[in-house]
Design a protein around this motif. Structure first.
Motif, mmCIF file in Angstrom:
data_model
loop_
_atom_site.group_PDB
_atom_site.id
_atom_site.type_symbol
_atom_site.label_atom_id
_atom_site.label_comp_id
_atom_site.label_asym_id
_atom_site.label_seq_id
_atom_site.Cartn_x
_atom_site.Cartn_y
_atom_site.Cartn_z
ATOM 1 N N ARG A 141 15.870 10.377 -9.618
ATOM 2 C CA ARG A 141 15.492 9.063 -10.093
ATOM 3 C C ARG A 141 15.049 8.093 -8.864
ATOM 4 N N SER B 218 10.965 4.942 -11.394
ATOM 5 C CA SER B 218 10.195 4.363 -12.364
ATOM 6 C C SER B 218 11.269 3.056 -13.183
ATOM 7 N N VAL C 63 13.768 5.214 -17.577
ATOM 8 C CA VAL C 63 13.508 6.568 -18.333
ATOM 9 C C VAL C 63 14.058 6.603 -19.602
ATOM 10 N N THR D 38 12.110 6.050 -22.189
ATOM 11 C CA THR D 38 11.184 6.372 -23.454
ATOM 12 C C THR D 38 10.923 7.973 -23.344
ATOM 13 N N GLU E 118 8.665 9.077 -20.295
ATOM 14 C CA GLU E 118 9.283 9.005 -19.073
ATOM 15 C C GLU E 118 10.347 9.894 -18.787
ATOM 16 N N TRP E 119 11.363 10.206 -19.923
ATOM 17 C CA TRP E 119 12.445 11.075 -19.467
ATOM 18 C C TRP E 119 11.761 12.724 -19.631
ATOM 19 N N GLY F 287 6.812 10.407 -17.151
ATOM 20 C CA GLY F 287 5.558 9.582 -16.900
ATOM 21 C C GLY F 287 4.319 10.169 -16.695
ATOM 22 N N ARG G 84 3.239 11.893 -14.218
ATOM 23 C CA ARG G 84 2.879 11.641 -12.805
ATOM 24 C C ARG G 84 2.876 12.881 -11.760
#
Length: 500
Positions: free
Chosen positions: A27, A32, A35, A37, A40-41, A45, A47
């Protein structure tokens, strides 16, 4: 390695400890705001760049069990065992076309899982449920096989005593990863995939050189193989593929390639990329992992020439133990263990999100917020790992192998709903569902009727059961769709809508 070697054990623990610490810091490496959502998790995201995606996809596709099973198969079956190489070559031109398009569709829809894509594309919760449940059913035994892979490594190291002590050690290996994945989602396996890739590429290069040196080079290795095969009627054609198996070999390679692209863990890793370009570059660059698998397959040939007697996954591990210093053996075995942790974590994330998004949020709690979805997915990801551990501890290893074989057959049956929709929308949801059901029943029957055999006889020809079932699947879907259009020729265009 019958007795525990302290030096090897310390090196093994050092590799696992390093990977575990990295996983816990995931993390902070990819910062971010939250995390909490699903995107995201489960997808970090969206990315991940080219390098991270290369390590993550490679570490997810090429599992520790694969690296152990392929040389074991080659050492026992010879040329036939090399089917894994054309299959992992064929898959990348398909991935070059498929993955960027699915990624773009998922991003535009706000989809997190492939079942989300199907749900929105066809406006069909039922078809999405079929895709989700197929993915979950196929993933669970796959996670169990990663546990089997770690257990094989621990046993070869002499660190897997009989009874509850050995089971506790096995559970401890997965415990830190389970916590890290719970906290950080896909970021945790993404970070430790760097460790897996670096150690495996270096390790297999060193092991291959040392083993071939002990066998006096590649030419001498093949001479030994021919000499041994000549005296063994069962292996007289060890280095040559029986022409009667050509169709089985071809369909096994093609069918496996198509099925691989449907697995939730691969698509989860792909959806985490930051652009279509990243996936196109990786569809070419991932061939380096196939070269790594090829080196492991060569070690299977070396094991046959060597006369390694461990059998199964122990063939290569036995050679490594006999040809490398203790500290290197520990590091190499540690890299194989990490090699199981990466795909196990990604699989647990993928299965958890399929359940949460396409079962729980669709049928149990339609009002759950994104934060609640993430909470449910975190809990389910833990259950997946615990379930896989329990499966391996309580049931026979062959049960996991049989179910994973069925899983590959099942995953290919979602291909029409997932992939063909990128080419045409002529096939509608009811027809695709009927085809999926027919393919699932046909594939399960073909595999189980002969005692869990991947290759079956159809019309006098040996073919991969999954591909035969896919033909039935598509035929039924086409017939049902054609009949439906004759009854209701005006059907309107499907419209996309975003999901939570």
């Amino acid at each position: 390695m019958s007795n525990l070697d302290t030096t090897a054990a310390l090196a093994f623990v050092a590799v696992l400890a390093t990977a575990s610490l990295l996983a816990l810091t995931a993390r902070s490496v990819w910062r971010s705001e939250t995390v909490s959502t699903p995107a995201e998790w489960a997808l970090a995201g969206r990315r991940f760049g080219t390098v991270t995606t290369w390590f993550l996809l490679g570490g997810t596709i090429y599992t520790a069990y694969t690296f152990a099973a392929v040389p074991a198969l080659v050492s026992s079956a010879g040329a036939l065992g090399f089917f894994a190489l054309p299959y992992t070559i064929i898959v990348y031109p398909l991935a070059f076309w498929l993955l960027p398009r699915l990624w773009r569709e998922a991003r535009d829809m706000g989809a997190v899982t492939v079942a989300d894509v199907v749900r929105i594309r066809y406006d069909s919760a039922g078809l999405a449920l079929a895709v989700a449940l197929t993915g979950i059913l196929a993933t669970m035994p796959y996670v169990a096989l990663q546990v089997v892979g770690v257990r094989s490594v621990l046993a070869a190291l002499g660190a897997y005593p009989e009874g509850i002590t050995g089971d506790a050690i096995l559970a401890a290996v997965f415990a830190v990863l389970a916590v890290a994945t719970y906290r950080s989602g896909l970021r945790a396996p993404a970070l430790i995939s760097f460790v897996k890739g670096a150690l495996l590429f270096v390790g297999v290069a060193v092991v291959t050189v040392l083993v071939l040196r002990r066998l006096d080079g590649p030419a001498a290795m093949f001479d030994r193989i021919e000499h041994r095969a000549a005296g063994d009627q069962a292996h007289v054609d060890f280095l040559a593929l029986d022409p009667s198996l050509a169709m089985a070999y071809l369909t096994l390679a093609v069918g496996s390639a198509l099925a691989l692209l449907m697995y939730p863990h691969l698509l989860t890793a792909a959806f985490a990329a930051k652009s279509e370009g990243v996936l196109r570059v990786n569809a070419v660059a991932l061939l380096a992992w196939t070269a790594l698998l090829g080196a492991f397959a060569v070690l299977g040939l070396a094991a046959y020439a060597w006369g390694a007697g461990g059998g199964g996954e122990a063939t290569v591990l036995e050679m490594v133990e006999q040809t490398t210093p203790s500290w290197f053996t520990g590091i190499f075995f540690g890299s194989l263990a990490v090699g199981a942790l990466v795909p196990a974590a990604v699989m647990s994330v993928a299965a958890a999100m399929l359940f949460t998004r396409n079962v729980y949020a669709e049928y149990v709690n339609r009002r759950c917020t994104p934060e609640q979805q993430t909470g449910v997915a975190r809990f389910v990801s833990l259950l997946v790992k615990v379930g896989a551990l329990g499966f391996v501890i309580l049931l026979a290893e062959q049960d996991a192998i049989n179910l994973q074989l069925l899983g590959g057959v099942w995953m290919l049956q979602v291909f029409p709903a997932v992939a063909l929709g990128l080419l045409t929308r002529w096939l509608q949801a009811p027809a695709l569902f009927a085809g999926w059901a027919a393919g699932m029943l046909t594939g399960t029957y073909l595999v189980t009727r002969g005692g869990f055999a991947a290759v079956v006889e159809v019309a006098g020809v040996q073919v991969y059961a999954a591909l035969a079932a896919l033909v039935v699947n598509i035929a039924v879907a086409v017939l049902v769709n054609a009949a439906a259009l004759r009854l209701a020729p005006t059907r309107g265009l499907l419209r996309h809508r975003r999901v939570r």
